[in-house]
Design an enzyme around this catalytic site. Structure first.
Site, PDB file in Angstrom:
ATOM      1  N   LEU A 165       6.544  11.430  -3.470  1.00  0.00           N
ATOM      2  CA  LEU A 165       5.658  11.626  -4.620  1.00  0.00           C
ATOM      3  C   LEU A 165       4.384  10.814  -4.459  1.00  0.00           C
ATOM      4  O   LEU A 165       3.301  11.237  -4.851  1.00  0.00           O
ATOM      5  CB  LEU A 165       6.367  11.181  -5.907  1.00  0.00           C
ATOM      6  N   ALA A 168       2.496   3.819  -1.080  1.00  0.00           N
ATOM      7  CA  ALA A 168       1.684   2.616  -1.254  1.00  0.00           C
ATOM      8  C   ALA A 168       1.708   1.804   0.039  1.00  0.00           C
ATOM      9  O   ALA A 168       2.244   2.253   1.058  1.00  0.00           O
ATOM     10  CB  ALA A 168       2.221   1.801  -2.429  1.00  0.00           C
ATOM     11  N   ALA A 171       5.624   0.627   0.505  1.00  0.00           N
ATOM     12  CA  ALA A 171       6.741   1.564   0.316  1.00  0.00           C
ATOM     13  C   ALA A 171       6.222   2.909  -0.162  1.00  0.00           C
ATOM     14  O   ALA A 171       5.021   3.074  -0.436  1.00  0.00           O
ATOM     15  CB  ALA A 171       7.720   0.987  -0.715  1.00  0.00           C
ATOM     16  N   ASP A 324      -0.368  -6.867 -11.066  1.00  0.00           N
ATOM     17  CA  ASP A 324      -0.916  -5.761 -10.279  1.00  0.00           C
ATOM     18  C   ASP A 324      -1.079  -4.517 -11.166  1.00  0.00           C
ATOM     19  O   ASP A 324      -0.593  -3.432 -10.831  1.00  0.00           O
ATOM     20  CB  ASP A 324       0.011  -5.457  -9.104  1.00  0.00           C
TER      21      ASP A 324
END
Length: 536
Positions: A165, A168, A171, A324
């Site tokens: 989907l 990053a 991961a 983040d």
């Protein structure tokens, strides 16, 4: 003269690269129990170090040569500096993509440090690092599954989409369905991360440390220190899962009035390890997708207010902050229990994703930070200076620290008008701020050296939140919310420290006066918004 300087810089680079190269190979063997893996790493290390050394040398030479002999403050130097910043930002971007892994993380971090690093670096990294991350192949994903759970994805799940989907820096996420029919999102660590992280941590430091060695005014070593500290936690997905549960527990215990409006996906512990994280699948609109948010019956400005409230509570009351909060790490959906009101609107619920990077603020830090933001919202120059000095900004740089926190020049920071901290986010505002940052680049570097690392991460968090809120439509209410929550935190601290009945009575009176002041600010804010609406 210039060539002697360049030769010295090259010599420094060569020495550093040699030392780091030997250390990197040794670290590769030490980090891996598998001889074949260690051999594979050691074949890759020299190439990665060569890229690092070459890029660092090019950047060092380009700055030294391009700016040589151009007087500070001249138009010629300003033009040359813009060009060299742009060239070197592209070189750093290319290096991040070639090496991948934590280099991508570094690039993302730089892209979020708006007005703390040259704008050319911010724009280059922000335009590419969030949406062009590397993707592991399905075979690599299966390899991680076999190592972690001893079974293939199709044996564990009744459905598993081999196409991620999203991906990053550390991961990627796959959609799946459990055997009892529950939709889940499975976060799978990139296979190479564990193998190369030790070497990469060392080699990433080459560029920043060498540039600082060659150019002492360029001191961003704190960024490398932060990556060294935070990366091991981000690579442990069980740590991330615990963070998400602790975050929600804090809202239930310490901020019950907003707890239902903040959500994190539930963790499937029996299907999670340090490199695999199985979570509840979340449907929602991207936090900056204004059209999708409106289609859900939610007002974007209500989302902006909720974000401001949630992060103010985390920062000033919980002392445990999601650090983040960029657009890819937040979703919004209608409150599950909410119904359409008479105006066809619904209440928003904020969904927080990616809980890998959190920071604990100890009690003195949290208290002083709350007092500083209270002073900023109320334009209290004396209290601003006092609390900035507590964080190490000193008598000389406290105004700059206040400016970086608010993205406003000092004359606006201490302006008593209700909208003194409001940023329109237009090109004119952005241009002024970029000029301000460029003008005080050396002082900013010195300030960053002095401040505690946890505060540097708060600056990054502020920049992320500011970018998200600007996308949702800058709201005058944002700073009012921050002012209220920080003031409540300061009052709670005083109540904990009260030593007598009279002191408690004094604090209560102060809170009553504060409420009256906030009511006055709300009225002034409403009148200002009404005047703008009528004039527009």
């Amino acid at each position: 003269m210039v060539f002697r300087s360049l030769w010295r810089a090259r010599s420094k680079l060569a020495i550093t690269a040699t030392i780091l190269g030997g250390g990197g190979v040794a670290a590769a063997f030490a980090a891996s129990d598998d001889p074949s893996t260690a051999l594979k790493i050691c074949r890759a290390v020299p190439l990665r170090l060569l890229r690092d050394s070459y890029t660092a040398a090019l950047i060092a030479f380009d700055y030294e040569y391009s700016l040589w002999g151009l007087p500070e403050g001249s138009v010629e130097r300003s033009i040359a500096k813009h060009k060299v910043h742009t060239r070197c930002a592209r070189r750093l971007q290319e290096l991040c993509f070639q090496n991948g892994g934590i280099y991508i993380k570094l690039g993302q971090h730089i892209g979020q440090l708006e007005y703390l690093v040259p704008q050319e670096y911010v724009q280059t990294m922000r335009a590419s690092m969030l949406n062009k991350c590397p993707v592991s192949s399905y075979d690599q994903v299966c390899e991680v599954f076999m190592k972690e759970l001893g079974r293939m994805p199709n044996e564990i799940f009744v459905e598993f989409d081999p196409v991620p989907l999203a991906s990053a820096s550390l991961a990627q996420v796959h959609a799946a369905r459990t055997h009892d029919g529950k939709r889940v999102a499975v976060k799978v660590q990139h296979a190479h991360m564990t193998d190369t992280v030790t070497v990469d941590c060392a080699s990433v430091g080459l560029i920043v440390n060498t540039l600082h060695w060659c150019f002492p005014s360029f001191d961003y070593r704190w960024l490398i220190d932060e990556i060294h500290e935070s990366l091991p936690k981000e690579l442990d997905f069980l740590c991330e899962a615990k963070h998400s549960e602790r975050c929600l527990d804090n809202f239930k215990r310490l901020s019950p009035h907003i707890a239902d409006y903040v959500y994190a996906p539930k963790v499937f512990w029996n299907l999670s390890t340090s490199k695999l994280l199985t979570m509840e699948f979340m449907d929602g609109a991207g936090i900056t997708d204004v059209n999708a948010i409106r289609r859900l019956g939610i007002q974007p400005k209500e989302v902006a207010k909720l974000i401001s409230q949630a992060f103010a509570e985390m920062t000033f009351k919980h002392g445990f902050v999601h650090c983040d909060p960029h657009a890819a790490n937040m979703l919004v959906r209608p409150m599950p229990s909410s119904k359409w009101n008479i105006l066809g609107k619904r209440k928003p619920q904020l969904i927080l994703l990616d809980h890998g990077l959190y920071k604990d603020l100890d009690f003195p830090t949290r208290t002083n930070y709350a007092a500083l933001w209270k002073a900023l919202v109320f334009a209290d120059a004396k209290a601003i200076k006092e609390n900035c000095v507590k964080f190490g900004a000193g008598e000389d740089l406290y105004a700059l620290f206040a400016g970086i926190l608010t993205m406003r020049p000092w004359d606006r920071v201490i302006d008593p008008s209700v909208d003194h901290l409001f940023i329109k986010g237009n090109d004119e505002d952005r241009s002024k701020l970029q000029m301000y940052a460029s003008q005080y680049f050396t002082q900013i570097s010195e300030l960053l050296r002095r401040l505690p690392r946890v505060i540097l991460l708060m600056l990054k968090t502020n920049d992320c939140l500011r970018a998200v809120n600007n996308s949702l439509g800058s709201s005058l209410d944002m700073f009012l919310i921050i002012g209220r929550v920080s003031s409540e935190a300061v009052a709670e601290t005083k109540m904990l420290q009260k030593k007598s009945f009279l002191m408690g009575l004094s604090i209560l009176l102060e809170e009553i006066l504060l409420e009256a002041r906030f009511l006055g600010m709300k009225i002034a804010l409403w009148l200002l918004q009404l005047r703008k609406a009528l004039s527009g």
